[in-house]
Scaffold this active site. Structure first.
Site, mmCIF file in Angstrom:
data_model
loop_
_atom_site.group_PDB
_atom_site.id
_atom_site.type_symbol
_atom_site.label_atom_id
_atom_site.label_comp_id
_atom_site.label_asym_id
_atom_site.label_seq_id
_atom_site.Cartn_x
_atom_site.Cartn_y
_atom_site.Cartn_z
ATOM 1 N N THR A 19 0.817 -1.210 0.000
ATOM 2 C CA THR A 19 0.000 0.000 0.000
ATOM 3 C C THR A 19 0.851 1.261 0.000
ATOM 4 O OG1 THR A 19 -1.774 -1.148 1.164
ATOM 5 C CG2 THR A 19 -1.793 1.251 1.243
ATOM 6 N N LYS A 109 8.223 0.566 12.220
ATOM 7 C CA LYS A 109 8.292 0.827 13.659
ATOM 8 C C LYS A 109 8.760 -0.380 14.449
ATOM 9 C CE LYS A 109 3.327 0.138 13.477
ATOM 10 N NZ LYS A 109 3.315 0.170 12.010
ATOM 11 N N GLU A 133 10.703 9.032 9.594
ATOM 12 C CA GLU A 133 9.532 9.845 9.931
ATOM 13 C C GLU A 133 8.228 9.068 9.802
ATOM 14 O OE1 GLU A 133 7.622 12.510 11.562
ATOM 15 O OE2 GLU A 133 9.464 13.476 10.884
ATOM 16 N N GLY A 138 1.950 7.996 10.829
ATOM 17 C CA GLY A 138 1.678 8.176 9.404
ATOM 18 C C GLY A 138 2.239 9.459 8.828
ATOM 19 N N ILE A 140 1.873 12.530 9.943
ATOM 20 C CA ILE A 140 2.081 13.645 10.870
ATOM 21 C C ILE A 140 3.580 13.885 11.042
ATOM 22 C CG2 ILE A 140 1.683 14.522 13.197
ATOM 23 C CD1 ILE A 140 -0.692 12.615 13.396
ATOM 24 N N GLY A 191 -11.486 -0.702 6.586
ATOM 25 C CA GLY A 191 -10.060 -0.780 6.277
ATOM 26 C C GLY A 191 -9.167 -0.153 7.324
ATOM 27 N N GLU A 194 -6.805 -4.498 10.561
ATOM 28 C CA GLU A 194 -6.409 -5.691 9.825
ATOM 29 C C GLU A 194 -7.340 -6.847 10.164
ATOM 30 O OE1 GLU A 194 -4.030 -5.677 7.641
ATOM 31 O OE2 GLU A 194 -3.094 -3.744 8.085
ATOM 32 N N ASP A 205 1.447 -2.107 18.684
ATOM 33 C CA ASP A 205 1.775 -1.109 17.669
ATOM 34 C C ASP A 205 2.112 0.229 18.327
ATOM 35 O OD1 ASP A 205 1.512 -0.098 14.686
ATOM 36 O OD2 ASP A 205 0.280 1.259 15.884
ATOM 37 N N LYS A 209 5.840 2.532 18.750
ATOM 38 C CA LYS A 209 5.933 3.944 18.380
ATOM 39 C C LYS A 209 6.417 4.817 19.537
ATOM 40 C CE LYS A 209 2.367 3.440 14.833
ATOM 41 N NZ LYS A 209 0.944 3.643 14.477
#
Length: 438
Positions: A19, A109, A133, A138, A140, A191, A194, A205, A209
């Site tokens: 993606t 990450k 970054e 995402g 930001i 979407g 997952e 996740d 980060k």
């Protein structure tokens, strides 16, 4: 794959055609002319490493761009963009890229939270740049401000909504009264989640980060296994009702805070109550936001889409352009090696407020007895609300007691809860949640 004559060219190798990788390829091809005008050099996409070169992709290029041969893709690359995911195989390819003198951009990450210190040091030794970054929030732009704009300040705390899936689920539960499973199913349909949402729902996740954010904010090495992590799977409708009654909203926050005594940083991810007038409380749907507190800049918030192909590709391209400009000027790659010897502290050292919901006998004196137990353990109560317990029976009349405490140490609260559970009048401690904000 041709280069405009008399125009310098930098070769870009892309690892991953999913993606985000497809969107980076699209930008490099469709915006090639404007990128060249801004940079003064051509960004030449050479090859794309994929598992199946014959597969159909979101943005399709001619077959000669795709290869499953990593050595062939990496050869001669000035910049390697890693967007393939995974950890161990990716680590090998990133190290290979660094060792051959390529600069690297990654959005991975999990890789950085697990092997970041090794990769930062390898890049510094090789004199190349490793930029990331896109690994947090995402599109930001948060990592560059931490690294550059706030480098002359002292960051004291970071609080972030850095996972769009969990924010969407909690937002739906708060605003529409949806049940957890229904909100999750809708997130998957849209979407945002997952098919296997465990990395999001369990907090892993967000934990990866905050480890990355803490590394840049506090200039010290932190890893994923040093982050206290609690997901949202146990957050109930009762929790949302109790929070709303007290004027709060529940968010999954990733928090890193430097303490003076003991000196170190507590890194934690967990469901958190925020006052409804707090800036992070207004972050809706699948959006992300990071709230930074610094000694001089004071309070800053960075907000935007936290995932998706185009926003994340924007962050990737920002890194690519930054590296390209530096390389064209002949400057060395910027390093991210840690400068401070700052330890990660256990969750017991953290200091915050709490919401505690207790099922207790609906009888005179019970509230005072519970409140006295809190006071005995130096946990002060700020507010309390008593509601009817729907599970109550004529034989055992019970009520739900919801307490909001003042700031207390986590270890003190643990002792308080143990003593409270031992009270004869207390049937069960139903919920404990941390509270942030004023």
């Amino acid at each position: 794959m041709t280069t405009v004559s008399d125009t310098p060219a930098l070769k870009i190798a892309l690892l991953g055609g999913g993606t985000v990788g497809s969107q980076v390829a699209r930008i490099l091809i469709e915006d090639a002319e404007s990128l060249t005008e801004r940079l003064g050099a051509e960004l030449q996409l050479t090859r794309i490493l994929v598992r199946n070169p014959q597969a159909t992709r979101d943005y399709q290029l001619p077959d000669e761009y795709y290869s499953d041969d990593a050595d062939e893709v990496l050869e001669g690359a000035d910049i390697v963009v890693e967007l393939m995911g995974g950890v161990e195989r990716t680590r090998e390819l990133v190290l290979q890229s660094i060792e051959q003198g390529s600069n690297v951009v990654t959005g991975n990450k999990a890789l950085l939270a697990t092997h970041g210190n090794e990769l930062y040091e390898a890049a510094a030794d090789a004199g190349v740049q490793l930029s990331f970054e896109a690994s947090v929030a995402g599109g930001i732009p948060i990592l560059r401000p931490l690294r550059d704009s706030l480098s002359g300040d002292k960051v004291t705390r970071i609080m972030g909504i850095v996972n769009g899936t969990t924010n969407y689920i909690l937002d739906q539960m708060d605003t529409t009264g949806a049940y957890f499973n229904d909100a999750l199913a809708e997130a998957q349909r849209l979407g945002f989640a997952e098919a296997d949402p465990s990395a999001d729902v369990d907090g892993d996740d967000a934990a990866a980060k905050i480890a990355i954010l803490a590394h840049l904010a506090f200039h010290a090495p932190f890893s994923l296994d040093e982050v206290y992590t609690q997901g949202i799977g146990e957050v109930s409708e009762m929790d949302h009702t109790a929070a709303a009654t007290a004027g709060y909203v529940i968010k999954l926050l990733a928090i890193a805070e430097e303490l003076d005594d003991p000196n170190g940083v507590v890194l934690r991810v967990h469901p958190t109550l925020l006052p409804r007038d707090h800036p992070l409380a207004s972050v809706r749907g699948a959006y992300n936001a990071v709230f930074v507190e610094a000694e001089n800049a004071q309070e800053l918030m960075f907000y935007g889409p936290g995932a998706g192909g185009p926003p994340t590709a924007s962050a990737v391209m920002g890194d690519v352009m930054s590296i390209a400009k530096r390389k064209l000027r002949g400057g060395p790659g910027r390093t991210h090696t840690a400068r401070r010897d700052l330890q990660a502290l256990e969750i017991g050292e953290s200091i915050t407020r709490y919401m505690v919901v207790i099922r207790a006998a609906d009888a005179s004196g019970v509230l005072a007895k519970v409140a006295g137990t809190f006071a005995e353990h130096q946990v002060s109560i700020k507010s309390m609300n008593q509601t009817l317990d729907e599970a109550s029976t004529e034989e055992d009349k019970t009520a739900l007691l919801a307490f909001i405490t003042h700031r207390a140490k986590e270890s003190q609260l643990a002792q308080t809860l143990k003593a409270t559970e031992a009270l004869e009048e207390v049937r069960e401690v139903l919920s404990v949640m941390r509270v942030e904000g004023k």
